[in-house]
Design a protein around this motif. Structure first.
Motif, PDB file in Angstrom:
ATOM      1  N   VAL A   1      30.492  48.594  32.280  1.00  0.00           N
ATOM      2  CA  VAL A   1      29.159  49.119  32.067  1.00  0.00           C
ATOM      3  C   VAL A   1      28.290  49.350  33.488  1.00  0.00           C
ATOM      4  O   VAL A   1      27.298  49.647  33.419  1.00  0.00           O
ATOM      5  N   GLY A   2      28.922  49.070  34.508  1.00  0.00           N
ATOM      6  CA  GLY A   2      28.291  49.377  35.684  1.00  0.00           C
ATOM      7  C   GLY A   2      27.726  48.081  36.451  1.00  0.00           C
ATOM      8  O   GLY A   2      28.182  47.744  37.578  1.00  0.00           O
ATOM      9  N   ASN A   3      26.812  47.325  35.708  1.00  0.00           N
ATOM     10  CA  ASN A   3      26.166  46.062  36.433  1.00  0.00           C
ATOM     11  C   ASN A   3      26.140  45.292  34.921  1.00  0.00           C
ATOM     12  O   ASN A   3      25.046  45.322  34.289  1.00  0.00           O
ATOM     13  N   ALA A   4      26.637  44.218  35.006  1.00  0.00           N
ATOM     14  CA  ALA A   4      26.441  43.173  33.833  1.00  0.00           C
ATOM     15  C   ALA A   4      26.109  41.993  34.387  1.00  0.00           C
ATOM     16  O   ALA A   4      26.220  40.763  33.840  1.00  0.00           O
ATOM     17  N   THR A   5      25.369  41.965  35.513  1.00  0.00           N
ATOM     18  CA  THR A   5      24.668  40.982  36.350  1.00  0.00           C
ATOM     19  C   THR A   5      23.818  40.093  35.301  1.00  0.00           C
ATOM     20  O   THR A   5      23.858  39.015  35.007  1.00  0.00           O
ATOM     21  N   GLN A   6      22.845  40.759  34.729  1.00  0.00           N
ATOM     22  CA  GLN A   6      21.910  40.153  33.620  1.00  0.00           C
ATOM     23  C   GLN A   6      22.580  39.494  32.511  1.00  0.00           C
ATOM     24  O   GLN A   6      22.349  38.514  31.901  1.00  0.00           O
ATOM     25  N   TRP A   7      23.520  40.129  32.032  1.00  0.00           N
ATOM     26  CA  TRP A   7      24.229  39.939  30.758  1.00  0.00           C
ATOM     27  C   TRP A   7      24.797  38.495  31.085  1.00  0.00           C
ATOM     28  O   TRP A   7      24.804  37.394  30.254  1.00  0.00           O
ATOM     29  N   SER A   8      25.427  38.554  32.214  1.00  0.00           N
ATOM     30  CA  SER A   8      26.486  37.330  32.734  1.00  0.00           C
ATOM     31  C   SER A   8      25.387  36.143  32.718  1.00  0.00           C
ATOM     32  O   SER A   8      25.781  35.056  32.469  1.00  0.00           O
ATOM     33  N   PHE A   9      24.156  36.397  33.631  1.00  0.00           N
ATOM     34  CA  PHE A   9      23.390  35.041  33.567  1.00  0.00           C
ATOM     35  C   PHE A   9      22.898  34.616  32.133  1.00  0.00           C
ATOM     36  O   PHE A   9      22.725  33.461  32.059  1.00  0.00           O
ATOM     37  N   GLY A  10      22.497  35.656  31.409  1.00  0.00           N
ATOM     38  CA  GLY A  10      22.040  35.186  30.217  1.00  0.00           C
ATOM     39  C   GLY A  10      22.671  34.648  29.059  1.00  0.00           C
ATOM     40  O   GLY A  10      22.423  33.611  28.442  1.00  0.00           O
ATOM     41  N   LEU A  11      24.087  35.236  29.095  1.00  0.00           N
ATOM     42  CA  LEU A  11      25.193  34.606  28.228  1.00  0.00           C
ATOM     43  C   LEU A  11      25.584  33.135  28.593  1.00  0.00           C
ATOM     44  O   LEU A  11      25.835  32.263  28.032  1.00  0.00           O
ATOM     45  N   ALA A  12      25.630  33.147  30.149  1.00  0.00           N
ATOM     46  CA  ALA A  12      26.003  31.713  30.643  1.00  0.00           C
ATOM     47  C   ALA A  12      24.779  30.834  30.454  1.00  0.00           C
ATOM     48  O   ALA A  12      25.039  29.409  30.096  1.00  0.00           O
TER      49      ALA A  12
ATOM     50  N   PRO B   1      47.411  36.646  44.189  1.00  0.00           N
ATOM     51  CA  PRO B   1      46.778  36.847  42.778  1.00  0.00           C
ATOM     52  C   PRO B   1      45.247  37.095  43.006  1.00  0.00           C
ATOM     53  O   PRO B   1      44.489  36.215  43.308  1.00  0.00           O
ATOM     54  N   VAL B   2      44.876  38.359  42.735  1.00  0.00           N
ATOM     55  CA  VAL B   2      43.138  38.617  43.082  1.00  0.00           C
ATOM     56  C   VAL B   2      42.275  37.648  42.471  1.00  0.00           C
ATOM     57  O   VAL B   2      41.568  37.262  43.004  1.00  0.00           O
ATOM     58  N   LEU B   3      42.552  37.355  40.907  1.00  0.00           N
ATOM     59  CA  LEU B   3      41.555  36.601  40.260  1.00  0.00           C
ATOM     60  C   LEU B   3      41.411  35.232  40.899  1.00  0.00           C
ATOM     61  O   LEU B   3      40.085  34.895  41.080  1.00  0.00           O
ATOM     62  N   PRO B   4      42.270  34.530  40.767  1.00  0.00           N
ATOM     63  CA  PRO B   4      42.134  32.873  41.465  1.00  0.00           C
ATOM     64  C   PRO B   4      41.637  32.932  42.708  1.00  0.00           C
ATOM     65  O   PRO B   4      40.795  32.324  43.078  1.00  0.00           O
ATOM     66  N   HIS B   5      42.249  33.886  43.784  1.00  0.00           N
ATOM     67  CA  HIS B   5      41.579  34.003  44.967  1.00  0.00           C
ATOM     68  C   HIS B   5      40.133  34.236  45.229  1.00  0.00           C
ATOM     69  O   HIS B   5      39.418  33.588  45.864  1.00  0.00           O
ATOM     70  N   LEU B   6      39.789  35.225  44.297  1.00  0.00           N
ATOM     71  CA  LEU B   6      38.427  35.453  44.429  1.00  0.00           C
ATOM     72  C   LEU B   6      37.395  34.407  43.641  1.00  0.00           C
ATOM     73  O   LEU B   6      36.231  34.168  44.395  1.00  0.00           O
ATOM     74  N   LEU B   7      37.821  33.943  42.753  1.00  0.00           N
ATOM     75  CA  LEU B   7      37.188  32.813  41.939  1.00  0.00           C
ATOM     76  C   LEU B   7      36.936  31.573  42.802  1.00  0.00           C
ATOM     77  O   LEU B   7      35.968  31.039  43.075  1.00  0.00           O
ATOM     78  N   PHE B   8      37.998  31.264  43.608  1.00  0.00           N
ATOM     79  CA  PHE B   8      38.120  30.038  44.352  1.00  0.00           C
ATOM     80  C   PHE B   8      37.576  30.181  45.726  1.00  0.00           C
ATOM     81  O   PHE B   8      37.649  29.017  46.503  1.00  0.00           O
ATOM     82  N   THR B   9      37.156  31.356  46.096  1.00  0.00           N
ATOM     83  CA  THR B   9      36.671  31.476  47.523  1.00  0.00           C
ATOM     84  C   THR B   9      35.563  30.898  47.859  1.00  0.00           C
ATOM     85  O   THR B   9      35.065  31.027  48.970  1.00  0.00           O
ATOM     86  N   ARG B  10      34.667  30.678  46.747  1.00  0.00           N
ATOM     87  CA  ARG B  10      33.294  30.177  47.242  1.00  0.00           C
ATOM     88  C   ARG B  10      33.027  28.894  46.359  1.00  0.00           C
ATOM     89  O   ARG B  10      33.473  28.699  45.352  1.00  0.00           O
TER      90      ARG B  10
ATOM     91  N   ARG C   1      29.321  35.034  40.055  1.00  0.00           N
ATOM     92  CA  ARG C   1      28.955  36.106  41.174  1.00  0.00           C
ATOM     93  C   ARG C   1      29.809  37.245  40.799  1.00  0.00           C
ATOM     94  O   ARG C   1      29.461  38.497  41.311  1.00  0.00           O
ATOM     95  N   LEU C   2      30.711  37.095  39.903  1.00  0.00           N
ATOM     96  CA  LEU C   2      31.751  38.120  39.596  1.00  0.00           C
ATOM     97  C   LEU C   2      31.189  39.706  39.140  1.00  0.00           C
ATOM     98  O   LEU C   2      31.488  40.513  39.667  1.00  0.00           O
ATOM     99  N   ALA C   3      30.063  39.419  38.182  1.00  0.00           N
ATOM    100  CA  ALA C   3      29.245  40.414  37.868  1.00  0.00           C
ATOM    101  C   ALA C   3      28.747  41.358  39.073  1.00  0.00           C
ATOM    102  O   ALA C   3      29.047  42.623  39.036  1.00  0.00           O
ATOM    103  N   GLN C   4      28.054  40.800  39.893  1.00  0.00           N
ATOM    104  CA  GLN C   4      27.553  41.463  40.928  1.00  0.00           C
ATOM    105  C   GLN C   4      28.635  41.930  42.149  1.00  0.00           C
ATOM    106  O   GLN C   4      28.395  43.204  42.662  1.00  0.00           O
TER     107      GLN C   4
END
Lengths: 265, 351
Positions: A172-183, A108-117, A89-92
């Motif tokens: 780039v503003g919104n990489a949601t689709q890239w993120s989904f496609g590359l994953a 630390p922002v990164l681990p906190h946000l990654l592990f919050t869900r 969900r990070l891209a969004q």
């Protein structure tokens, strides 16, 4: 240093427990999503069962190796998003300016946000991974130990890769689709025998889309008990984390908070 | 000694522009056009320990952007700022132990869990000693009157109840400064009043420095001794609240609904009739010309009153009046840059 690590680990543990409690608020949804993902993985596997019904092997892979491949990828993927459920969900989140909560707290922002869900779908992946491993017939301690170690490293690579692509939203503003496609590309390529890919594509799978380290390499580690290959896998995981940290750190300077209303669930 | 200092703080954003419709979308895809928006234009101010400052302005004035720079969320484009001696965007984590923040539209409580679970998480986040945490929690539960809702999932709480729990969560670690961004947004009149009273109680009890943004002039009147009005990213008023009230909050909008049709001969002296319906009227009153209670008495003599409301004028009107009070300040769209302040005093206002 050790004390710091213990504090951070305790914090992550607290987040995971809170996530589980939050997901358990809707037990029926939690269970149906988990079971749904298990069935989804099973249907995908049927293709290989049909294939090996007609052919002996493909590029050195027989049905046992395919079981092992699915076991590692499913368990790794499941572990990744059981703990780091916000990585997809990070891209969004970045695009919508939803990092404020994490930026106002002294963690630390990164681990906190990654592990919050926690993603309840991943329970299906975890279960599928364990059951698939049972079909490989490798029950010696070393194989099981290597399998689990590989699954953890694969989890780190998957979560880091997904989150790194998500960080592109900073630029780039919104990489949601890239993120989904590359994953999707990562998981799809990782579920085929590595020997199928040669030349340029193989290079891509060892670098830009590290599917080789998610599928082929860990299978070889468990098969050959090669500590050198395990070291290479650990190195790939470490590089993934490093790249994610650098990209996130640079991106955060460009972060633009949004006015969207959001909640922590 | 000031605990918050802003010196010529600037923040600009790049905003993509797109013509309407599909054609506009395609054109934007081929060649994107960007506008630079100056959200904050050279804001300077200082805040002393224990101050309760209202930082008000209409939507889009730059209030939230300023507060986000002060809490380390956003990097400024230019200028300096220090909060408790820390540069927020460079020392964000160290600063976070000493400040609390509540964003009205961005809850920090976990939605599906009861507030006490988020409180426990925050105890981990701030690495609070168990006994101290328990004591602090008990104090806040008592001060904010949230004891009955601690075990209720947040999704089941009313907005007012939730907001009080949000404030409790943000104060668990005993911060010296509390940033409140639109805490009363969306609340009804009673919930707003309860929240204002809770904020005042906490401020008085702990000499807490509070930086409050709002677009509701009522928050200012009830709570703050000092007020800064910001518009289009610039400070246009910085003075005591009493000065704002005396000069720009003297008008009230009074709505009355009668129990029978409005009499044909209805009229009011020393007030402006804004709207007249079959059953009710809306009147604007200058309280310096005529007191509110005098007008209400007069209204009640016309017919039985079913409902009555007394409101402040909208923020946009107050700002218009501030501009009009100083003709050198030009309203939106002016080619001339506006001066930093219509009425500004260098001395911090403590009453």
């Amino acid at each position: 240093m050790l004390k710091r690590l213990r504090v951070e680990a305790g914090f992550v543990g607290k987040l995971v427990r809170l996530n589980l409690a939050s997901n358990m608020e809707y037990r029926a949804t939690f269970l149906t999503q988990a079971i749904g993902m298990f069935i989804n993985n099973g249907i995908y596997f049927v293709f290989w069962l049909l294939f090996f019904d007609r052919f002996e092997e493909i590029r050195g892979y027989q049905i046992e190796q395919i079981f092992l491949l699915f076991a590692i990828v499913a368990l790794g993927w499941g572990l990744a998003f059981t703990f780091a459920g916000n990585a997809p969900r990070l891209a969004q989140m970045v695009a919508e300016g939803r990092l404020d909560y994490y930026l106002t707290l002294p963690r630390p922002v990164l681990p906190h946000l990654l592990f919050t869900r926690m993603d309840p779908f991943t329970m299906g992946d975890l279960t599928f991974g364990v059951i698939a491993y049972l079909f490989t017939g490798r029950f010696d301690v070393i194989s099981i130990g290597l399998f689990l170690a590989c699954a953890v490293l694969v989890a780190v690579i998957c979560a880091s890769f997904y989150a790194t692509i998500g960080c592109l939203s900073f630029f780039v503003g919104n990489a949601t689709q890239w993120s989904f496609g590359l994953a999707n590309a990562l998981v799809t390529f990782s579920l085929y025998p590595l020997g199928l890919f040669q030349g340029g594509i193989r290079l891509v799978l060892f670098t830009v889309i590290p599917a080789a380290f998610v599928g082929g390499v860990p299978v070889e580690v468990v098969e050959t008990h090669s500590l050198m290959l395990l070291g290479a896998l650990a190195g790939a995981a470490a590089i993934s984390v490093l790249v994610l940290n650098v990209v996130f750190r640079i991106g955060l300077r460009r972060y633009e908070s949004g006015s969207a209303i959001h909640v922590n669930i | 000694m000031p605990v918050v200092v802003l010196d010529n703080l600037h923040k600009t954003f790049r905003v993509k522009q797109k013509a309407p419709g599909l054609r506009g979308s395609i054109r934007s895809l081929v060649r994107a056009e960007w506008n630079t928006v100056e959200a904050v234009k050279g804001v300077s101010l200082a805040l002393d320990e224990g101050d309760l400052l209202a930082f008000i302005g209409p939507n889009g004035a730059g209030k939230s952007t300023t507060i986000k720079m002060l809490t380390g969320i956003l990097f400024p484009t230019g200028g300096q700022a220090q909060v408790l001696g820390y540069v927020p965007w460079q020392q964000r984590r160290a600063l976070a132990y000493h400040i609390g923040s509540v964003f009205g539209q961005k809850p920090q409580l976990w939605y599906h869990l009861p507030p006490q679970d988020t409180f426990e998480l925050f105890a981990h986040i701030y690495e609070l000693d168990r006994t101290a945490f328990q004591k602090r929690k008990d104090f806040l539960v008592e001060a904010l009157g949230i004891g009955d809702w601690l075990a209720t999932p947040v999704r089941k709480l009313s907005l007012g109840q939730r907001m009080r729990c949000e404030i409790a969560a943000s104060l668990l670690h005993g911060p010296r400064i509390l940033f409140l961004d639109e805490p009363t947004i969306g609340l009804d009149v009673i919930a707003k009043q309860q929240l204002r009273e809770a904020i005042k109680t906490l401020h008085d009890a702990e000499n807490l420095t509070i930086f409050l943004t709002s677009h509701d002039a009522g928050d200012v009147e009830s709570l703050c001794k000092r007020v800064i009005v910001i518009n289009h990213g610039q400070v246009i008023f910085d003075d005591r609240t009493s000065a704002l009230k005396r000069r720009f909050l003297r008008r009230k909008i009074i709505g009355v609904r009668f129990g029978e049709p409005v009499p044909d001969d209805f009229s009011v002296r020393d007030a402006t009739l804004l709207k007249r319906g079959t059953w009710g009227v809306k009147i604007e009153l200058d309280t310096h010309v005529r007191p509110v209670d005098d007008l209400i008495k007069a209204l009640m003599s016309f017919a039985p009153v079913v409902d009555i409301t007394v409101e402040d004028p909208p923020m946009e009107q107050i700002i218009r009046e501030i501009y009009q009070a100083d003709e050198s300040v030009q309203i939106k769209g002016s080619p001339e840059p506006a001066p930093a302040s219509a009425e500004r005093q260098s001395e911090p206002a403590a009453e």
